[in-house]
Design a protein around this motif. Structure first.
Motif, PDB file in Angstrom:
ATOM      1  N   TYR A 234     -12.852 -10.783   4.969  1.00  6.95           N
ATOM      2  CA  TYR A 234     -13.307  -9.411   4.702  1.00  6.95           C
ATOM      3  C   TYR A 234     -12.254  -8.526   4.047  1.00  6.95           C
ATOM      4  CZ  TYR A 234     -16.600 -10.849   8.401  1.00  6.95           C
ATOM      5  OH  TYR A 234     -17.510 -11.511   9.152  1.00  6.95           O
ATOM      6  N   ILE A 235     -11.000  -8.905   4.158  1.00  7.70           N
ATOM      7  CA  ILE A 235      -9.909  -7.974   3.860  1.00  7.70           C
ATOM      8  C   ILE A 235      -9.953  -7.443   2.423  1.00  7.70           C
ATOM      9  CG2 ILE A 235      -8.160  -9.745   3.279  1.00  7.70           C
ATOM     10  CD1 ILE A 235      -7.485  -6.567   5.341  1.00  7.70           C
ATOM     11  N   GLU A 236     -10.480  -8.241   1.502  1.00 12.09           N
ATOM     12  CA  GLU A 236     -10.513  -7.788   0.104  1.00 12.09           C
ATOM     13  C   GLU A 236     -11.804  -7.040  -0.244  1.00 12.09           C
ATOM     14  OE1 GLU A 236      -8.127 -11.168  -2.362  1.00 12.09           O
ATOM     15  OE2 GLU A 236      -9.762 -11.868  -1.089  1.00 12.09           O
ATOM     16  N   LYS A 237     -12.752  -7.013   0.670  1.00  6.85           N
ATOM     17  CA  LYS A 237     -14.071  -6.440   0.354  1.00  6.85           C
ATOM     18  C   LYS A 237     -14.016  -4.929   0.124  1.00  6.85           C
ATOM     19  CE  LYS A 237     -17.357  -9.683   2.441  1.00  6.85           C
ATOM     20  NZ  LYS A 237     -17.360 -10.525   1.255  1.00  6.85           N
TER      21      LYS A 237
END
Lengths: 255, 573
Positions: A234-237
């Motif tokens: 999720y971190i780049e979303k």
């Protein structure tokens, strides 16, 4: 102890962990020479749930909700005061419903309440504000006397205990304590208030294991996901990701 | 009466990054080492339930037990120092791995300017630029000399970073061994804004591994999961480099390293010229032991290193009145406080997710990368956006005019929980003649030894730095597409209550002159050739960066120095 079969999972617990966390980190050794050990005690979500015990009327009782330190008056005063600091509203529950007063009671009975890891050696001197807490009082003494003082002050001013005065009156009492606007013989009012406010917020947001943040409702209001094992996916979303929170209880392998 | 143990070649006091690195390097070279650690042993199994903000962040699970030992603090020499009774401004590590366990993993090599700060400042601006009482000095080592040791640390820890780094920071002979961390939307906003303003953003080099990595010692570790529990926590994945998952197992595997935990060193035994060993107390039994050694290495946090020298009467204590003596001088810190908060009404960010070293930064206003001719301060700050994982007890984001409690407070904290990005400056801290460490005359620790007394305050240098850097953070934040921004641009007195930074430095500083430093550039003590002292206590000033990178490089340098000393003896410089 290098892994000579890098594509083989180390052991059953690791396989379970990878499933659990949903991450694609391959079959490498975790933690280097000390070996693969992450997740050994993680609950296996894929395993069939153990059949639940038969439902009874007592199941809704939380036997952890009882007093370790406060007397009944102190508990009720703490509950009412905490509710004013963090009130119930259309966003969700307030301190009372979240069990914050139980949290504070339990904390006061703990090593934290007795300042067991703080430097409490004398002598005590009047301090500059930059030098921090320099009172002889232990936290549990300060909180108990402060709650008694909230009642005493209400009784003097409104002829009723704190729990029975109107919410606006409760706010006025709390504000007077916060700003040290009153002369109390026994209690440094603003020190008490600052510590009580801090404890209230801890009770709203600490892991439910400590007695507050009941059913993780404090976290849910903020969309805080509690303690997940991994956010790699999720971190780049760009968009906000809402996750059902998890507590430490969810990570415990029960015997 | 202390039990006298058989003599060993090397005894190390403190088993954090410095002790761990030196133990690994020496034991790999076949030298027998005893490592003494006052706290308990640790491994990653201890962290199954580490995602607990109350226990680890608010109750300081991994930190030194202050009931046994703390420091006394005063702002100025006119005040009476009082003990730091509870934690606040900084946190003291304890146990195996020390502060290397609870760090964030942000990895910055200090700038070439830092190591020659006095010469380079005088060269560019003249002597008059340095204010009275500011005791900046060259470190006795250059960036180029230290460069190979940075590389060693990076290869060991698997530092993750970009292949190309900006030209305004120290050149690297060897690129980072692993690629940069992933980029969150906040990092992209920061980098785009910084570029638009002509600055040079880069992803913060990280000791939270970005990918699987096997180091030269054969230690293989898994990548960071961006779980958001880094600083103040241990890493259950072993993804965050710490001594327990990197150097200590390597030392152990040599068979030449013996670790003794729960052992608190109380004295360096010496004859005024050389040390003969240390005395320590085994804390569970209270029994006292003497460990004779050919070489004694102090590898504690700065307070421990300084305290042991002073209580053992080794070296000359610093006197701020006469400026004679060196043990305790040049205590410095980190000057934070310059920041701008960007509030977004139209979107939310995944701010609970993150990693200790996840972020982007610029150095366009760090060191001497900009002209100070018309400015009333020296040095500067690394300006950054970090996403370390925002946890709800200790993070209550609100606009400045929000009440501290009640319905409005609740509404504002919940509304803003995932809507605020902060651009912050991590400012350098310049030493001052009157900022120093000595022994407190009144308060004692659990062993009856005096507490360290810290005398420290913010000066005009610091207030001017914060004012200037804050404007730069605002300029960047204003370009990040927020609904509104809020600047924080002033600091007053130093206050030990609010958490600021665990980047305390100085006290056993390095240098080329025995009169004004405690150790030479091999971290060998001028006054006792077989005593080596290593850590951030060696820094003559603190840069606008996290210190661990430079501490790590100095530890490798020390290990080399100790080997040379064991071979040849005498002063190494």
């Amino acid at each position: 102890m290098a892994n000579d079969k890098p594509n083989q999972p180390q052991d059953e617990s690791r396989r379970r962990f990878l499933k659990y966390s949903g991450t694609a980190i391959g079959g490498v050794v975790l933690g280097g020479v000390i070996g693969g050990l992450v997740g050994a005690n993680l609950k296996d979500k894929d395993k069939e749930e153990t059949p639940a015990a038969p439902q009874t009327a007592t199941d809704n009782k939380d036997y952890n909700q009882a007093l370790m330190f406060f007397n009944q008056d102190q508990f009720l005063t703490a509950e009412a005061a905490a509710e004013r600091l963090f009130p119930k509203d259309d966003l969700g529950p307030g301190a009372k419903e979240l069990g914050v007063a139980f949290f504070i009671d339990h904390q006061m009975a703990s090593a934290f309440g007795t300042n067991s890891r703080d430097y409490m050696q004398p002598p005590y001197y009047k301090a500059e504000a930059t030098q921090g807490y320099q009172l002889v009082f232990k936290r549990r003494e300060l909180i108990a006397l402060g709650l008694d003082a909230l009642n005493g002050y209400s009784n003097t001013k409104y002829k009723k205990p704190f729990v029975e005065i109107a919410p606006e009156e409760q706010d006025a009492v709390l504000t007077a304590f916060e700003s040290n606007d009153i002369e109390l013989k026994d209690v440094p009012a603003s020190n008490f208030f600052a510590m009580f406010l801090n404890l209230t917020l801890e009770g709203v947001y600490a892991d439910p294991l400590y007695g507050g943040n009941k059913n993780m409702a404090g976290w849910k209001m903020r969309n805080f996901p509690g303690n997940q094992m991994s956010y790699t996916e999720y971190i780049e979303k760009e968009e906000f990701v809402k996750l059902e929170p998890m507590s430490l209880h969810d990570h415990l392998e029960l015997g | 009466m202390a039990t006298k143990l058989p003599k060993v070649p090397v005894v190390i006091v403190g088993m954090g990054w410095v002790g761990g690195i030196i133990a690994a390097e020496l034991s790999k070279a076949g030298i027998s080492v005893v490592g003494i650690e006052r706290g308990k042993s640790r491994d990653t199994q201890d962290y199954y339930h580490v995602h607990d903000e109350l226990r680890y962040a608010a109750r300081y699970e991994l930190m030194q037990d202050l009931s046994k030992e703390t420091v006394a603090f005063r702002n100025t020499m006119k005040m009476r120092a009082l003990p730091m009774r509870t934690y606040g401004s900084f946190l003291l590590g304890d146990g195996l791995g020390g502060a290397g366990v609870h760090w964030n993993g942000q990895y910055y090599r200090f700038l070439p300017y830092d190591f020659e700060i006095y010469s380079k400042t005088v060269e560019r601006y003249g002597k008059k630029k340095i204010p009275e009482n500011m005791t900046i000095r060259d470190w006795g080592i250059t960036y180029e000399q230290l460069e190979p040791y940075f590389v060693k640390y990076e290869q060991m820890a698997g530092i993750s970073g970009e292949k190309e780094i900006p030209s305004n920071i120290g050149a690297m002979s060897t690129p980072f061994p692993t690629g940069p961390m992933k980029k969150s939307p906040g990092m992209k906003l920061f980098e785009n804004a910084a570029k638009k303003l002509g600055y040079h953003p880069y992803v913060i080099p990280s000791a939270n591994l970005s990918e699987v990595y096997k180091n030269p010692d054969g230690v293989e570790r898994a990548p960071c999961q961006y779980c958001g529990y880094c600083e103040r926590f241990g890493c259950e994945y072993g993804a965050k480099a710490d001594p327990v998952v990197t150097v200590l197992p390597v030392a152990k595997n040599t068979g030449k390293f013996e670790l003794r935990t729960h052992s608190n060193v109380t004295k360096i035994i010496h004859d005024g010229k050389k040390a003969t060993g240390v005395t320590y107390v085994h804390t569970p039994t209270g029994e006292e032991y003497t460990q004779p050694a050919d070489v004694v290495i102090l590898a504690g946090y700065l307070f421990t290193n300084v305290k042991l020298l002073l209580t053992s009467k080794l070296g000359e204590p610093y006197d701020p009145q006469t400026e004679k003596g060196s043990v305790g001088r040049n205590y410095a810190y980190q000057v934070n406080g310059a920041s701008t908060s960007a509030f977004y009404e139209d979107r939310e960010f995944n701010l609970a997710m993150g990693a200790g070293a996840l972020g982007s930064s610029i150095d366009d206003f760090n060191g001497d990368n900009f002209d100070h001719s018309d400015l009333n301060f020296l040095h500067g700050a690394n300006i950054r956006f970090t996403q370390t994982g925002l946890r709800p007890i200790q993070y209550q984001p609100v606009p400045a005019d929000t009440p501290k409690w009640g319905a409005e407070f609740k509404k504002a904290t919940i509304h803003n929980a995932n809507r605020v990005l902060s651009v912050t400056g991590q400012g350098a801290s310049m030493p001052n003649r009157y900022h120093y460490l000595d022994l407190d005359p009144e308060y004692k620790d659990a062993f009856g030894m005096p507490l360290i007394r810290m005398t420290f305050d913010f000066e005009d240098q610091d207030r001017e730095l914060v004012k200037f850097i804050a404007q730069k953070t605002k300029a960047i934040a204003d370009e990040m597409g927020a609904t509104k921004t809020e600047i924080h641009d002033s600091i007053k007195q130093y206050n030990i209550v609010p958490y600021q930074s665990t980047h305390n430095t100085g006290g056993t500083i390095m240098g080329a002159d025995p009169k004004t430093s405690v150790v030479n550039n091999y971290l060998q003590m001028w006054d006792a050739e077989n005593v080596f002292i290593c850590g951030a206590s060696n820094f003559p000033h603190n840069s606008g960066y996290n210190p661990t990178s430079t501490v790590g490089a100095l530890a490798y340098r020390t290990a080399e120095g100790v080997q040379k000393y064991l071979d040849k003896g005498g002063s190494l410089v």
